[in-house]
Design an enzyme around this catalytic site. Sequence first.
Site, mmCIF file in Angstrom:
data_model
loop_
_atom_site.group_PDB
_atom_site.id
_atom_site.type_symbol
_atom_site.label_atom_id
_atom_site.label_comp_id
_atom_site.label_asym_id
_atom_site.label_seq_id
_atom_site.Cartn_x
_atom_site.Cartn_y
_atom_site.Cartn_z
ATOM 1 N N THR A 1 0.837 -1.203 0.000
ATOM 2 C CA THR A 1 0.000 0.000 0.000
ATOM 3 C C THR A 1 0.871 1.251 0.000
ATOM 4 O O THR A 1 1.985 1.217 0.504
ATOM 5 C CB THR A 1 -0.864 -0.046 1.281
ATOM 6 O OG1 THR A 1 -1.886 -0.991 1.071
ATOM 7 C CG2 THR A 1 -1.468 1.291 1.647
ATOM 8 N N VAL B 1 -13.808 -3.131 2.989
ATOM 9 C CA VAL B 1 -13.128 -1.835 2.954
ATOM 10 C C VAL B 1 -12.164 -1.785 4.127
ATOM 11 O O VAL B 1 -12.523 -2.153 5.243
ATOM 12 C CB VAL B 1 -14.151 -0.676 3.041
ATOM 13 C CG1 VAL B 1 -13.433 0.663 3.111
ATOM 14 C CG2 VAL B 1 -15.084 -0.714 1.833
ATOM 15 N N GLY B 2 -10.949 -1.339 3.866
ATOM 16 C CA GLY B 2 -9.942 -1.266 4.930
ATOM 17 C C GLY B 2 -9.855 0.121 5.543
ATOM 18 O O GLY B 2 -10.778 0.935 5.433
ATOM 19 N N ASP B 3 -8.751 0.393 6.173
ATOM 20 C CA ASP B 3 -8.557 1.671 6.875
ATOM 21 C C ASP B 3 -8.188 2.822 5.934
ATOM 22 O O ASP B 3 -8.432 3.986 6.249
ATOM 23 C CB ASP B 3 -7.436 1.533 7.903
ATOM 24 C CG ASP B 3 -6.099 1.202 7.233
ATOM 25 O OD1 ASP B 3 -6.079 0.303 6.352
ATOM 26 O OD2 ASP B 3 -5.093 1.835 7.563
ATOM 27 N N THR C 1 -0.281 2.125 7.038
ATOM 28 C CA THR C 1 -0.298 0.902 6.230
ATOM 29 C C THR C 1 -0.238 -0.312 7.148
ATOM 30 O O THR C 1 0.423 -0.283 8.180
ATOM 31 C CB THR C 1 0.865 0.867 5.222
ATOM 32 O OG1 THR C 1 0.860 -0.423 4.569
ATOM 33 C CG2 THR C 1 2.220 1.090 5.866
ATOM 34 N N GLY C 2 -0.941 -1.361 6.768
ATOM 35 C CA GLY C 2 -0.960 -2.570 7.584
ATOM 36 C C GLY C 2 -2.342 -3.181 7.551
ATOM 37 O O GLY C 2 -3.155 -2.830 6.680
ATOM 38 N N GLY D 1 -5.811 -3.282 7.886
ATOM 39 C CA GLY D 1 -6.733 -2.171 8.039
ATOM 40 C C GLY D 1 -7.656 -2.314 9.229
ATOM 41 O O GLY D 1 -7.987 -1.330 9.899
HETATM 42 N N1 ASP Z 1 -4.139 -0.967 5.083
HETATM 43 C C1 ASP Z 1 -4.461 -1.657 3.873
HETATM 44 C C2 ASP Z 1 -5.809 -2.322 4.046
HETATM 45 O O1 ASP Z 1 -6.050 -2.914 5.064
HETATM 46 C C3 ASP Z 1 -3.451 -2.694 3.475
HETATM 47 C C4 ASP Z 1 -1.994 -2.271 3.514
HETATM 48 O O2 ASP Z 1 -1.661 -1.279 4.129
HETATM 49 O O3 ASP Z 1 -1.146 -2.971 2.916
HETATM 50 O O4 ASP Z 1 -6.576 -2.301 3.137
#
Ligand code: ASP
Length: 313
Positions: free
Chosen positions: A182, A211-213, A233-234, A236
């Site tokens: 991301t 849907v993520g963060d 990032t991570g 979500g």
């Molecule tokens: N945060 C993003 C999500 O959960 C994924 C990512 O950061 O790699 O959609």
Amino acid sequence: MNDTGGYSLMVHGGAGALDNVKDEKTALRYLESVRRVLEHGRDVMELGGSALQAVEACASLLEDDPAFNAGCGSVLNESGKVEMDAAIMDGRDLSAGSVAAVDNIANPIQLARFVMTESEHVMLISEGAMRFADHCGMERVPEDYFYTPDRVEQLRQARLKRKIMLDHDDTEEDAEDQKYGTIGAIARDTEGNLAAATSTGGIVNKRMGRVGDSPIIGAGVYADNETCAVSATGFGEDFMRCVLSKTISDLMYMKGMDAKRATEAGIEYLARKVKGRGGVIVIDKHGNCSSGFTTKKMIHGWIEKNGETFCRF
Ligand code: ASP
């Protein structure tokens, strides 16, 4: 504001184990991408561009690079489709725009910007967001714009393991599958204005409609001239439950912390409350840059107060 404290800029390309980045060539490939994007952001700033223009430009470049999990390099969901999320925020007046579960556009961050500036809303999703993209004259790209052989193989592996995965997963067994991440960009311009942008394809093999963060204001992105700009990032779900980006801003607003202390406190909160997996980049209102992550690595880089360009994992 007329603050002449210089400009600062940070970008990230995702957090995780990144154990696939073992050889120097791959590592250099990522670091070169991040450096190139930061240098482009520097040009925008040097030419008098705003923080908002810089983050949109940097995020768009990262979306155009198949090495990252956003735009053309987005991961695939359980149905083998791309559903992208993105958000942008302007710290001058807390205006924000976000889109979720969109497909067939090259630059979701630009659509998020249109939501902010050309609609009376903050967030549009799925078909409604795509209709709005048409209304704004954004070109549609074909499905095969997104399907890299790596992404198809990554989904195959995730299905075999019957799991959803962070693009850069944090376990040894998945490390070989994890190659991209991301993206996010944050900036403070010479006038002291802050802006933040985050864009993603989400997590591998996610449910359709998940849907993520990243597009959630306060979770994966936040900017307020009185405090800071943040991009996360991570996983979500972890960041949404902690509302992490706004939490970091609140630590500055209510406790007077600077970028470094607020980042440390935010990451400690993420780890303690939900064993959260991921990281953040943060620029405070004075232009101090900071980063923190609970994963092994996070691809990121920065220019602090007109200084040199640094990139690292
Ligand atoms: N945060 C993003 C999500 O959960 C994924 C990512 O950061 O790699 O959609």
